[in-house]
Design a protein around this motif. Structure first.
Motif, PDB file in Angstrom:
ATOM      1  N   SER A 199       0.856  -1.177   0.000  1.00 23.45           N
ATOM      2  CA  SER A 199       0.000   0.000   0.000  1.00 23.45           C
ATOM      3  C   SER A 199       0.895   1.232   0.000  1.00 23.45           C
ATOM      4  N   VAL A 200       0.345   2.322  -0.472  1.00 22.71           N
ATOM      5  CA  VAL A 200       1.080   3.577  -0.539  1.00 22.71           C
ATOM      6  C   VAL A 200       0.224   4.636   0.127  1.00 22.71           C
ATOM      7  N   THR A 201       0.840   5.420   1.011  1.00 20.93           N
ATOM      8  CA  THR A 201       0.143   6.528   1.640  1.00 20.93           C
ATOM      9  C   THR A 201       0.881   7.813   1.326  1.00 20.93           C
ATOM     10  N   CYS A 202       0.124   8.876   1.276  1.00 23.30           N
ATOM     11  CA  CYS A 202       0.709  10.203   1.111  1.00 23.30           C
ATOM     12  C   CYS A 202       0.026  11.098   2.131  1.00 23.30           C
ATOM     13  N   ASN A 203       0.813  11.753   2.985  1.00 27.11           N
ATOM     14  CA  ASN A 203       0.201  12.600   3.995  1.00 27.11           C
ATOM     15  C   ASN A 203       0.189  14.048   3.528  1.00 27.11           C
ATOM     16  N   TYR A 204      -0.387  14.923   4.330  1.00 26.99           N
ATOM     17  CA  TYR A 204      -0.523  16.318   3.944  1.00 26.99           C
ATOM     18  C   TYR A 204       0.805  17.071   3.975  1.00 26.99           C
ATOM     19  N   ASN A 205       1.847  16.443   4.488  1.00 22.52           N
ATOM     20  CA  ASN A 205       3.189  17.009   4.403  1.00 22.52           C
ATOM     21  C   ASN A 205       3.881  16.550   3.127  1.00 22.52           C
ATOM     22  N   ASN A 206       3.138  15.825   2.281  1.00 20.82           N
ATOM     23  CA  ASN A 206       3.617  15.356   0.992  1.00 20.82           C
ATOM     24  C   ASN A 206       4.693  14.279   1.114  1.00 20.82           C
ATOM     25  N   ILE A 207       4.692  13.546   2.203  1.00 22.53           N
ATOM     26  CA  ILE A 207       5.617  12.431   2.393  1.00 22.53           C
ATOM     27  C   ILE A 207       4.911  11.164   1.949  1.00 22.53           C
ATOM     28  N   ILE A 208       5.535  10.451   1.028  1.00 20.15           N
ATOM     29  CA  ILE A 208       4.962   9.228   0.490  1.00 20.15           C
ATOM     30  C   ILE A 208       5.680   8.046   1.121  1.00 20.15           C
ATOM     31  N   GLN A 209       4.884   7.086   1.594  1.00 15.75           N
ATOM     32  CA  GLN A 209       5.458   5.882   2.181  1.00 15.75           C
ATOM     33  C   GLN A 209       4.856   4.663   1.504  1.00 15.75           C
ATOM     34  N   VAL A 210       5.723   3.722   1.159  1.00 18.92           N
ATOM     35  CA  VAL A 210       5.306   2.450   0.590  1.00 18.92           C
ATOM     36  C   VAL A 210       5.380   1.428   1.717  1.00 18.92           C
TER      37      VAL A 210
ATOM     38  N   ILE B  11       8.418   0.132   3.599  1.00 15.06           N
ATOM     39  CA  ILE B  11       9.445  -0.365   2.689  1.00 15.06           C
ATOM     40  C   ILE B  11      10.357   0.785   2.269  1.00 15.06           C
ATOM     41  N   CYS B  12       9.753   1.916   1.941  1.00 16.30           N
ATOM     42  CA  CYS B  12      10.548   3.094   1.594  1.00 16.30           C
ATOM     43  C   CYS B  12       9.713   4.350   1.798  1.00 16.30           C
ATOM     44  N   THR B  13      10.411   5.451   1.974  1.00 17.92           N
ATOM     45  CA  THR B  13       9.797   6.763   2.165  1.00 17.92           C
ATOM     46  C   THR B  13      10.471   7.734   1.208  1.00 17.92           C
ATOM     47  N   PHE B  14       9.676   8.578   0.585  1.00 17.99           N
ATOM     48  CA  PHE B  14      10.280   9.624  -0.237  1.00 17.99           C
ATOM     49  C   PHE B  14       9.380  10.846  -0.255  1.00 17.99           C
ATOM     50  N   GLN B  15       9.991  11.962  -0.558  1.00 18.99           N
ATOM     51  CA  GLN B  15       9.260  13.217  -0.631  1.00 18.99           C
ATOM     52  C   GLN B  15       9.690  13.936  -1.907  1.00 18.99           C
TER      53      GLN B  15
END
Length: 166
Positions: free
Chosen positions: A112-123, A132-136
């Motif tokens: 699953s992939v989430t994106c929060n309101y700080n624009n941080i994406i996490q897999v 698994i990984c985090t990127f912005q």
């Protein structure tokens, strides 16, 4: 036999099917209920409380087609989230639920992939609930949607109609 007798006989048959038959027959009876005006609408609204979830769902979708104010009110009072299947909870976000902007789940339900309101994406690995990984992305890009492609790549969409980034 008058027209009213025929209508009442039809409504009585629909009532009997809803009370005693199998799910498929109950759903067919709901489809027939639309032919009986107000009395049929009452039965469809009542079916939202049926013990069979499939019957409730059929009633819900039938009421979506109605323009009657009573149907619209019944839909407002009903919880359609009963039809959703619970897959998993991402523990990290249970206290911060309002901060998730968007989420997507891979077709095989492994990622699953989430994106929060700080624009941080996490897999996430949905089985282990581990990141698994985090990127912005660049600070100038604010994602409005994210998606997982069939080849398990993350697709971020911003400005809804203007750009996409993989």
């Amino acid at each position: 036999m008058t027209v009213n007798d025929a209508v009442l006989g039809g409504i009585e048959r629909v009532k009997q099917l809803l009370a005693h038959e199998k799910v498929k027959q109950k759903i067919d009876a709901l489809l027939d209920a639309f032919e009986y005006g107000e009395a049929g609408l009452d039965l469809i609204i009542l079916a939202l409380q049926n013990s069979e979830v499939d019957v409730q769902e059929a009633a819900y979708w039938l009421l979506q087609e109605s323009t009657e104010p009573r149907a619209k009110l019944a839909l407002q009072l009903y919880n359609p989230y009963l039809f959703f299947e619970y897959l998993f909870t991402i523990e990290k976000y249970t206290d911060e639920l309002r901060r998730i902007a968007c989420v997507d789940i891979s077709q095989e339900l492994q990622t699953s992939v989430t994106c929060n309101y700080n624009n941080i994406i996490q897999v996430w690995n949905t089985q282990t609930q581990q990141v698994i990984c985090t990127f912005q992305p660049e600070a100038t890009k604010e994602f409005h949607q994210i998606a997982i492609t069939p080849k398990n790549r993350v697709l971020g969409l911003w400005n809804c109609n203007d750009y996409a980034e993989v």
